[in-house]
Design an enzyme around this catalytic site. Sequence first.
Site, PDB file in Angstrom:
ATOM      1  CD1 TRP A  61      19.563  23.154 -84.951  1.00 61.96           C
ATOM      2  CD2 TRP A  61      21.684  22.713 -85.414  1.00 61.96           C
ATOM      3  NE1 TRP A  61      20.395  22.903 -83.754  1.00 61.96           N
ATOM      4  CE2 TRP A  61      21.410  22.293 -84.158  1.00 61.96           C
ATOM      5  CE3 TRP A  61      22.919  22.251 -86.179  1.00 61.96           C
ATOM      6  CZ2 TRP A  61      22.341  21.850 -83.121  1.00 61.96           C
ATOM      7  CZ3 TRP A  61      23.852  21.779 -85.387  1.00 61.96           C
ATOM      8  CH2 TRP A  61      23.680  21.637 -83.717  1.00 61.96           C
TER       9      TRP A  61
ATOM     10  CB  SER B  16      17.511  28.978 -87.208  1.00 64.17           C
ATOM     11  OG  SER B  16      16.573  27.707 -87.330  1.00 64.17           O
TER      12      SER B  16
ATOM     13  CD  GLU C  71      23.786  30.445 -89.497  1.00 60.60           C
ATOM     14  OE1 GLU C  71      24.864  30.835 -88.635  1.00 60.60           O
ATOM     15  OE2 GLU C  71      23.166  29.778 -89.455  1.00 60.60           O
TER      16      GLU C  71
ATOM     17  CB  SER D  14      13.136  23.533 -86.441  1.00 59.40           C
ATOM     18  OG  SER D  14      12.978  23.011 -85.175  1.00 59.40           O
TER      19      SER D  14
ATOM     20  CB  ILE E 295      14.081  22.368 -80.306  1.00 58.22           C
ATOM     21  CG1 ILE E 295      13.481  21.959 -81.559  1.00 58.22           C
ATOM     22  CG2 ILE E 295      13.672  21.617 -78.903  1.00 58.22           C
ATOM     23  CD1 ILE E 295      13.751  20.406 -81.890  1.00 58.22           C
TER      24      ILE E 295
ATOM     25  CB  THR F 198      22.346  27.867 -73.016  1.00 57.10           C
ATOM     26  OG1 THR F 198      21.912  27.751 -74.362  1.00 57.10           O
ATOM     27  CG2 THR F 198      23.170  26.757 -72.364  1.00 57.10           C
TER      28      THR F 198
ATOM     29  CG  HIS G  68      22.040  29.294 -78.744  1.00 57.57           C
ATOM     30  ND1 HIS G  68      21.238  28.417 -79.542  1.00 57.57           N
ATOM     31  CD2 HIS G  68      22.818  29.593 -79.525  1.00 57.57           C
ATOM     32  CE1 HIS G  68      21.881  28.113 -80.814  1.00 57.57           C
ATOM     33  NE2 HIS G  68      22.757  29.095 -80.654  1.00 57.57           N
TER      34      HIS G  68
ATOM     35  CE1 TYR H  43      10.569  34.682 -87.646  1.00 57.97           C
ATOM     36  CE2 TYR H  43       8.922  33.476 -86.707  1.00 57.97           C
ATOM     37  CZ  TYR H  43       9.774  33.955 -86.516  1.00 57.97           C
ATOM     38  OH  TYR H  43      10.431  33.501 -85.218  1.00 57.97           O
TER      39      TYR H  43
ATOM     40  NE  ARG I 127       3.185  23.956 -82.400  1.00 62.10           N
ATOM     41  CZ  ARG I 127       2.913  23.332 -81.318  1.00 62.10           C
ATOM     42  NH1 ARG I 127       3.299  22.106 -81.196  1.00 62.10           N
ATOM     43  NH2 ARG I 127       2.006  23.735 -80.504  1.00 62.10           N
TER      44      ARG I 127
END
Length: 158
Positions: free
Chosen positions: A31, A65, A67, A89, A91, A95, A97, A122, A136
């Site tokens: 993703w 992410s 997973e 990542s 963003i 919502t 989420h 991480y 970044r």
Amino acid sequence: MATALHNLSDYDFAQVPDASNMCFGIVVAEWNPEITGALLEGAVKTLEKHGTLPENIHVKTVPGSFELVYGAQQLSKNDGFDAIIILGSVIRGETPHFDYICQGVTYGIAHLNASQNIPVIYGLLTTNDLQQARDRSGGRLGNKGDECAIDAIKMAKF
């Protein structure tokens, strides 16, 4: 430390252990591929710059992410890795989420680090917009992938 005060790609090369005899697993989310691809490129280049052989860098992809935790847990069962890096990542959207994914991955990786015998680094970017993620992942604030590779080498040596 806030990224605005520290470029993610700046470090003292001499302070990083030799990684020529180390093996790393990297789990990268599909993703936001523009961002995660750049993070992966930074991590791999930095590992190789410090001596890791290309054949000792094993990359696995997961759909998103969330997973990453499962992927890292599966790789941690392999006795051959000195450290595992997760790269993703998330963003912020409209919502909640964003909050659930970020918390779930954070708690999951923390749990793996507390319960496994291998460090899991991480590398989840959690940004408010696409530009912050670009900044970044090789942009004006450096590359989180570089930072994760350095952390993985140092923690593997720990």
